[in-house]
Enzyme design. Structure first.
Site, PDB file in Angstrom:
ATOM      1  N   SER A 184       0.831  -1.202   0.000  1.00 18.01           N
ATOM      2  CA  SER A 184       0.000   0.000   0.000  1.00 18.01           C
ATOM      3  C   SER A 184       0.872   1.262   0.000  1.00 18.01           C
ATOM      4  O   SER A 184       1.677   1.439  -0.908  1.00 18.01           O
ATOM      5  CB  SER A 184      -0.973  -0.065   1.183  1.00 18.01           C
ATOM      6  OG  SER A 184      -1.998   0.867   1.023  1.00 18.01           O
ATOM      7  N   ASP A 212      -0.226  -4.144  -3.978  1.00 22.12           N
ATOM      8  CA  ASP A 212      -1.328  -3.201  -4.192  1.00 22.12           C
ATOM      9  C   ASP A 212      -0.908  -1.774  -3.821  1.00 22.12           C
ATOM     10  O   ASP A 212      -1.456  -1.173  -2.875  1.00 22.12           O
ATOM     11  CB  ASP A 212      -2.599  -3.610  -3.430  1.00 22.12           C
ATOM     12  CG  ASP A 212      -3.867  -3.111  -4.144  1.00 22.12           C
ATOM     13  OD1 ASP A 212      -3.833  -2.964  -5.385  1.00 22.12           O
ATOM     14  OD2 ASP A 212      -4.874  -2.854  -3.471  1.00 22.12           O
ATOM     15  N   HIS A 247      -8.031  -5.155  -1.020  1.00 22.64           N
ATOM     16  CA  HIS A 247      -6.722  -4.518  -0.837  1.00 22.64           C
ATOM     17  C   HIS A 247      -5.825  -5.409   0.025  1.00 22.64           C
ATOM     18  O   HIS A 247      -4.676  -5.661  -0.313  1.00 22.64           O
ATOM     19  CB  HIS A 247      -6.954  -3.161  -0.161  1.00 22.64           C
ATOM     20  CG  HIS A 247      -5.729  -2.316   0.002  1.00 22.64           C
ATOM     21  ND1 HIS A 247      -4.907  -1.981  -1.047  1.00 22.64           N
ATOM     22  CD2 HIS A 247      -5.201  -1.703   1.101  1.00 22.64           C
ATOM     23  CE1 HIS A 247      -3.911  -1.201  -0.606  1.00 22.64           C
ATOM     24  NE2 HIS A 247      -4.066  -1.030   0.696  1.00 22.64           N
TER      25      HIS A 247
END
Ligand SMILES: *[C@@H]1O[C@H](CO)[C@@H](O)[C@H](O)[C@H]1NC(C)=O
Ligand SMILES: *[C@@H]1O[C@H](CO)[C@@H](O)[C@H](O)[C@H]1NC(C)=O
Length: 334
Positions: A187, A211, A272
């Site tokens: 992230s 991600d 996610h």
């Protein structure tokens, strides 16, 4: 009175452009990249937290909370669960630890609201140590990561530069080899490792973005780039929402179309957070195989049929490029 009316009118215009404040936790169906003001983002407990992308940056806070506060925690096969701290600039903390000077180095970087205790750290540390004798160094940047999302985004380049300078010091001090260095970030952490790689002169053998965060990163020059290491890959699981859909790595994997909902997921929070789990599985079993796509829309519709390329895994000298699609299962080991 006129001033008040203006404020009410301005608020009305703002709402009609950006949409109302979303009310169902984790439901990002309203979200339009680059337009929406609000998005639900996964916090460190994988709970949905509403983020205001127009929240002001606290510049003063970033003076005291920055990469200088980063901590580096070493895990090896001799200490798989009790970390030893390595202090940048203090070589004795290396010599007094279990650091293996000739072994591969895996650097793990958490995302927004995270810390060394983030779930991805034990997940990936145990996977790496299960398949190879290596040094796993968990970066803790909780000070910046714990601020509001906009603040954390603004703090990423500095945090990444400190990680890069730490690595340069570590490799130099141990007479190590950049061909042994693999950076992994989830992230916001994906953009941290991008900045870290750049700071070292793009020398790490491998950079993996799990991600990579999307909101506020689309036209952001500090985002993870394909040139940040010798080989840079991204695994996209919540594209266009919390994750970036753009093929920002050399190799880009789009499991199950790269978007929400991932199999077994009902919202963007789950999709996610699927990225570190999928990566952990590829480290342990290395049997998720992508197929080359002609373009992103083919990846999105999961209809790629080109040449094969393994997603993720722990191989330090992995090389490749292109857009890859694949299907996975809905639960471990996917
Ligand atoms: C590398 O280490 C040597 C000592 O081993 C030191 O003299 C030198 O300044 C270091 N260089 C960097 C860039 O840290
Ligand atoms: C993507 O590639 C497929 C297969 O070659 C092609 O049919 C399609 O038109 C392409 N789409 C775009 C948007 O270029």
């Amino acid at each position: 009175m006129i001033k008040l009316l203006l404020i009410v009118w301005a608020a009305f215009v703002a709402v009609s452009h950006a949409g109302p404040v979303p009310s169902v936790p984790g439901d990002n169906s309203h979200y339009v990249e680059g337009e929406s003001r609000y998005i639900w983002m996964s916090d460190d407990d994988t709970e949905p937290r509403l983020v205001d992308l127009q929240e002001p940056v606290d510049e003063d806070l970033l003076l005291t909370r920055n990469g200088a506060n980063n901590q580096y925690w070493l895990y090896t096969r001799s200490n798989p669960t009790n970390p030893q701290q390595i202090v940048h600039g203090n070589a004795n903390t290396i010599w007094n630890s279990n650091y293996g000077t000739n072994l591969p180095v895996k650097i793990l970087v958490h995302g927004w609201t995270g810390s060394m205790n983030s779930g991805m750290n034990p997940l990936l540390t145990s996977a790496f140590l299960a398949v190879m004798n290596c040094n796993v160094i968990v970066v803790d940047w909780r000070g910046v990561a714990g601020g509001n999302y906009v603040n954390a985004v603004n703090g990423v380049p500095n945090v990444g530069q400190h990680v890069g300078n730490f690595l340069t010091w570590l490799i130099n001090t141990t007479r190590g080899n950049w061909n042994n260095v693999h950076l992994v970030g989830f992230s916001l952490g994906a953009h941290v490792v991008g900045n870290a790689g750049r700071t070292t002169g793009n020398r790490p053998a491998r950079v993996t973005g799990l991600d990579p965060a999307g909101p506020l990163w689309h036209s952001n020059g500090n985002a993870l780039r394909a040139s940040d290491g010798q080989y840079v890959e991204a695994i996209h699981t919540d594209g266009y929402l919390q994750g970036i859909m753009t093929a920002i790595g050399q190799a880009n994997f789009y499991p199950n179309g790269g978007r929400n909902p991932q199999p077994g997921c009902s919202d963007s929070i789950c999709s996610h957070d699927r990225a570190p789990s999928l990566f952990a599985v590829t480290i342990r079993y290395n049997r998720h195989i992508g197929r080359l796509c002609a373009n992103l829309s083919q990846a999105q519709s999961n209809s790629c049929t080109g040449s094969t390329f393994h997603m993720g895994n722990s191989i330090i000298n992995k090389r490749g490029n292109g857009i890859y699609g694949l299907q996975t299962g809905a639960s471990w080991p996917y």
